[in-house]
Write a protein that holds these residues in place. Structure first.
Motif, PDB file in Angstrom:
ATOM      1  N   ARG A 187     -23.992  11.150  15.724  1.00 51.23           N
ATOM      2  CA  ARG A 187     -23.074  10.058  15.360  1.00 51.23           C
ATOM      3  C   ARG A 187     -23.580   9.262  14.157  1.00 51.23           C
ATOM      4  O   ARG A 187     -22.942   8.324  13.694  1.00 51.23           O
ATOM      5  N   GLN A 188     -24.759   9.634  13.678  1.00 51.67           N
ATOM      6  CA  GLN A 188     -25.359   8.916  12.539  1.00 51.67           C
ATOM      7  C   GLN A 188     -24.902   9.549  11.218  1.00 51.67           C
ATOM      8  O   GLN A 188     -25.044  10.758  11.017  1.00 51.67           O
ATOM      9  N   THR A 189     -24.330   8.718  10.343  1.00 54.19           N
ATOM     10  CA  THR A 189     -23.947   9.220   9.025  1.00 54.19           C
ATOM     11  C   THR A 189     -25.058   8.848   8.048  1.00 54.19           C
ATOM     12  O   THR A 189     -25.234   7.673   7.724  1.00 54.19           O
ATOM     13  N   GLY A 222     -33.000   3.189  -3.128  1.00 55.80           N
ATOM     14  CA  GLY A 222     -32.432   2.689  -1.873  1.00 55.80           C
ATOM     15  C   GLY A 222     -33.551   2.321  -0.921  1.00 55.80           C
ATOM     16  O   GLY A 222     -34.671   2.821  -1.035  1.00 55.80           O
ATOM     17  N   HIS A 223     -33.228   1.472   0.036  1.00 60.07           N
ATOM     18  CA  HIS A 223     -34.200   1.086   1.064  1.00 60.07           C
ATOM     19  C   HIS A 223     -34.540   2.281   1.938  1.00 60.07           C
ATOM     20  O   HIS A 223     -33.826   3.287   1.914  1.00 60.07           O
ATOM     21  N   ASN A 224     -35.538   2.114   2.798  1.00 59.09           N
ATOM     22  CA  ASN A 224     -35.832   3.145   3.792  1.00 59.09           C
ATOM     23  C   ASN A 224     -34.596   3.354   4.653  1.00 59.09           C
ATOM     24  O   ASN A 224     -33.977   2.388   5.093  1.00 59.09           O
ATOM     25  N   GLY A 232     -30.647   7.061   2.899  1.00 59.67           N
ATOM     26  CA  GLY A 232     -30.091   8.409   2.791  1.00 59.67           C
ATOM     27  C   GLY A 232     -30.639   9.220   1.626  1.00 59.67           C
ATOM     28  O   GLY A 232     -30.174  10.336   1.355  1.00 59.67           O
ATOM     29  N   LYS A 233     -31.660   8.698   0.964  1.00 60.94           N
ATOM     30  CA  LYS A 233     -32.197   9.364  -0.234  1.00 60.94           C
ATOM     31  C   LYS A 233     -32.724  10.761   0.080  1.00 60.94           C
ATOM     32  O   LYS A 233     -32.344  11.742  -0.564  1.00 60.94           O
ATOM     33  N   SER A 234     -33.619  10.827   1.079  1.00 61.01           N
ATOM     34  CA  SER A 234     -34.235  12.129   1.381  1.00 61.01           C
ATOM     35  C   SER A 234     -33.187  13.137   1.837  1.00 61.01           C
ATOM     36  O   SER A 234     -33.249  14.317   1.472  1.00 61.01           O
ATOM     37  N   THR A 235     -32.224  12.676   2.621  1.00 62.84           N
ATOM     38  CA  THR A 235     -31.197  13.595   3.112  1.00 62.84           C
ATOM     39  C   THR A 235     -30.386  14.144   1.937  1.00 62.84           C
ATOM     40  O   THR A 235     -30.111  15.353   1.870  1.00 62.84           O
ATOM     41  N   PRO A 244     -41.472  17.381  -2.099  1.00 64.60           N
ATOM     42  CA  PRO A 244     -40.980  16.588  -0.966  1.00 64.60           C
ATOM     43  C   PRO A 244     -41.853  15.370  -0.704  1.00 64.60           C
ATOM     44  O   PRO A 244     -42.991  15.293  -1.180  1.00 64.60           O
ATOM     45  N   GLN A 245     -41.301  14.462   0.079  1.00 62.87           N
ATOM     46  CA  GLN A 245     -41.993  13.219   0.398  1.00 62.87           C
ATOM     47  C   GLN A 245     -43.311  13.503   1.138  1.00 62.87           C
ATOM     48  O   GLN A 245     -44.300  12.834   0.944  1.00 62.87           O
ATOM     49  N   ASP A 246     -43.280  14.519   1.995  1.00 63.26           N
ATOM     50  CA  ASP A 246     -44.453  14.789   2.841  1.00 63.26           C
ATOM     51  C   ASP A 246     -45.254  15.983   2.326  1.00 63.26           C
ATOM     52  O   ASP A 246     -45.800  16.755   3.086  1.00 63.26           O
TER      53      ASP A 246
HETATM   54  N1  LIG Z   1     -32.873  15.103  11.080  1.00 63.02           N
HETATM   55  C1  LIG Z   1     -32.333  13.909  11.354  1.00 63.02           C
HETATM   56  N2  LIG Z   1     -31.796  13.645  12.567  1.00 63.02           N
HETATM   57  C2  LIG Z   1     -31.245  12.450  12.843  1.00 63.02           C
HETATM   58  N3  LIG Z   1     -31.162  11.435  11.960  1.00 63.02           N
HETATM   59  C3  LIG Z   1     -31.677  11.626  10.741  1.00 63.02           C
HETATM   60  C4  LIG Z   1     -32.284  12.867  10.370  1.00 63.02           C
HETATM   61  N4  LIG Z   1     -32.697  12.773   9.090  1.00 63.02           N
HETATM   62  C5  LIG Z   1     -32.371  11.526   8.678  1.00 63.02           C
HETATM   63  N5  LIG Z   1     -31.760  10.844   9.667  1.00 63.02           N
HETATM   64  C6  LIG Z   1     -31.241   9.470   9.588  1.00 63.02           C
HETATM   65  O1  LIG Z   1     -30.442   9.377   8.437  1.00 63.02           O
HETATM   66  C7  LIG Z   1     -30.633   8.136   7.772  1.00 63.02           C
HETATM   67  C8  LIG Z   1     -31.076   8.391   6.351  1.00 63.02           C
HETATM   68  O2  LIG Z   1     -32.403   8.902   6.353  1.00 63.02           O
HETATM   69  P1  LIG Z   1     -33.179   9.365   5.040  1.00 63.02           P
HETATM   70  O3  LIG Z   1     -34.530   9.859   5.457  1.00 63.02           O
HETATM   71  O4  LIG Z   1     -32.313  10.267   4.261  1.00 63.02           O
HETATM   72  O5  LIG Z   1     -33.319   7.983   4.272  1.00 63.02           O
HETATM   73  P2  LIG Z   1     -34.269   7.614   3.058  1.00 63.02           P
HETATM   74  O6  LIG Z   1     -33.471   6.730   2.159  1.00 63.02           O
HETATM   75  O7  LIG Z   1     -34.861   8.832   2.478  1.00 63.02           O
HETATM   76  O8  LIG Z   1     -35.378   6.762   3.757  1.00 63.02           O
HETATM   77  P3  LIG Z   1     -36.971   6.979   3.728  1.00 63.02           P
HETATM   78  O9  LIG Z   1     -37.413   6.469   2.409  1.00 63.02           O
HETATM   79  O10 LIG Z   1     -37.439   6.137   4.860  1.00 63.02           O
HETATM   80  O11 LIG Z   1     -37.205   8.445   3.935  1.00 63.02           O
HETATM   81  C9  LIG Z   1     -31.655   7.361   8.592  1.00 63.02           C
HETATM   82  O12 LIG Z   1     -30.961   6.481   9.450  1.00 63.02           O
HETATM   83  C10 LIG Z   1     -32.357   8.446   9.389  1.00 63.02           C
HETATM   84  O13 LIG Z   1     -32.818   7.945  10.611  1.00 63.02           O
END
Ligand SMILES: Nc1ncnc2c1ncn2[C@@H]1O[C@H](COP(=O)(O)OP(=O)(O)OP(=O)(O)O)[C@@H](O)[C@H]1O
Length: 288
Positions: free
Chosen positions: A13-15, A33-35, A38-41, A79-81
Motif C-alpha cells: 500500500r506504500q507508494t 529529497g529527504h530520506n 523515493g530517490k533510491s527507488t 548504489p547507496q550500499d
Molecule cells: N522494498 C521495499 N518494500 C517496501 N517499502 C519500500 C521498499 N523500498 C522502499 N520502500 C519505501 O518507499 C519509500 C521510498 O524509499 P526510498 O529508499 O526510495 O527513498 P530515498 O529517498 O532513497 O530515501 P533514503 O535516502 O533513506 O534511501 C520509503 O517510504 C520506503 O520505506
C-alpha cells in the motif's frame, strides 16, 4: 536521451514513487529529497533493478522496462550500499569487475585508477581505504564500460569535507559527456555541478529546474535581521527560521517569509538550500 514517463512504484500500500515524469539530457542532474522521498527507488528503476508498477522509461526511444539490456550495456551504477571486497587491492577489484563485465582492454583499469586518483594506492588492500577512497573505487567500477548514463545514489554520505569536494569535482567532470544522475539529501553536494535539479517529495516530483531558476524563485523570500531574544521568541512561531546565531546578547537570524517578517528585516540573497526550504515553507502555507 532518458525519458521517464509517469512512473509509479508501489510496495503493497506504500507508494514510493508517484507519477514522476522527467526528460533528461547529458549533464549532471541532482535528485534531491529527504530520506524516504523515493530517490533510491527511482534510481533502481532507471538501473533496471526493479520494474515500475506503471509508466515507461525510454533510453534514446528504447523501452528499458521491456528491454533492460538496452540500458544495462550503457549504464554505470554506484548504489547507496556499495561495498568493496576488503582483501582485494584497488587494482584487483577493478580487474575482477572488468572480467565480470567483459571489459577486455587491459589499459582500462590503469586509466580509471588514474582518473579517480587512486593510482598511488592501486596495490593496497581496500580494507584500509577511507570512505572517500572506497567511493572513488566505486565510481571507477561504474565507469569500466564507459557508460553513457552514470547513476550514483547518495555518494557523499560518510565522507569528510575534503573527500566530498574531491568527489563532487570528479562527478562534475564526468557529466561533461554523459548523463550523470546524483541523488542526495544535501543540496550543497550538487549545488555547483548540477545543471538541473529534480526535487522529490513523498514520491512526487515537485520541481525540475536549473539552480539559477530555483534561486530566482526564492528572491524576496529570504530575510535577515538582528533581534532581541524577546522579539526572536515572538517571531519564531510565525515564520520559518532558517538560521539563528547568538550575537552579543541578540539573535542574528535568517528567515523565509513571503513578505518582510519584521520592521527591520533586510532582504538577503538566498543560498540554494535556503531557496529549497523557502519553497517547501511556501508550499506548506498554500496547502494549510
Ligand atoms: N522494498 C521495499 N518494500 C517496501 N517499502 C519500500 C521498499 N523500498 C522502499 N520502500 C519505501 O518507499 C519509500 C521510498 O524509499 P526510498 O529508499 O526510495 O527513498 P530515498 O529517498 O532513497 O530515501 P533514503 O535516502 O533513506 O534511501 C520509503 O517510504 C520506503 O520505506
Amino acid at each position: 536521451m532518458l525519458q521517464i514517463q509517469d512512473v509509479v512504484k508501489t510496495f503493497g500500500r506504500q507508494t514510493a514513487v508517484d507519477g514522476v515524469s522527467l526528460d533528461l539530457e547529458p549533464g549532471v542532474v541532482g535528485l534531491i529529497g529527504h530520506n524516504g522521498a523515493g530517490k533510491s527507488t527511482l534510481l533502481q528503476m532507471l538501473a533496471t533493478l526493479t520494474v515500475p508498477t506503471r509508466g515507461r522509461i525510454l533510453l534514446d526511444g528504447q523501452d528499458i522496462v521491456a528491454k533492460p539490456e538496452a540500458m544495462r550495456r550503457r549504464l554505470g551504477y554506484l548504489p547507496q550500499d556499495f561495498g568493496v571486497y576488503p582483501h582485494l587491492t584497488a587494482r584487483e577489484f577493478l580487474q575482477y569487475f572488468a572480467a565480470l563485465k567483459g571489459v577486455g582492454d587491459k589499459r582500462r583499469v590503469r586509466q580509471l585508477l588514474e582518473l579517480v586518483n587512486l593510482h598511488e594506492h592501486a596495490d593496497r588492500a581496500a580494507a584500509g581505504f577511507s570512505g572517500g577512497m572506497r567511493q572513488r573505487l566505486g565510481i571507477a567500477q561504474a565507469l569500466l564500460n564507459d557508460p553513457d548514463v552514470l547513476i550514483v545514489d547518495e555518494p557523499t554520505a560518510g565522507l569528510d569535507p575534503e573527500e566530498r569536494l574531491r568527489f563532487r569535482r570528479l562527478l562534475g567532470d564526468l557529466g561533461a559527456k554523459r548523463l550523470v544522475i546524483v541523488s542526495t539529501h544535501i543540496v550543497s553536494d550538487v549545488e555547483n555541478m548540477a545543471s538541473r535539479l529534480a526535487i522529490l517529495r513523498q514520491g512526487r516530483l515537485v520541481a525540475f529546474e536549473t539552480p539559477e531558476a530555483m534561486l530566482a524563485r526564492a528572491a524576496g523570500q529570504v530575510w535577515t535581521s538582528l533581534l532581541s531574544p524577546e522579539a526572536y521568541e515572538a517571531l519564531r512561531g510565525q515564520v520559518r527560521v532558517l538560521q539563528a546565531q547568538p550575537q552579543g546578547g541578540q539573535m542574528q537570524v535568517r528567515i523565509a517569509h513571503a513578505s518582510r517578517p519584521c520592521a527591520d528585516a533586510q532582504p538577503a540573497q538566498p543560498t540554494l538550500e535556503e531557496a529549497l526550504m523557502a519553497q517547501r515553507y511556501a508550499d506548506a502555507q498554500v496547502a494549510a
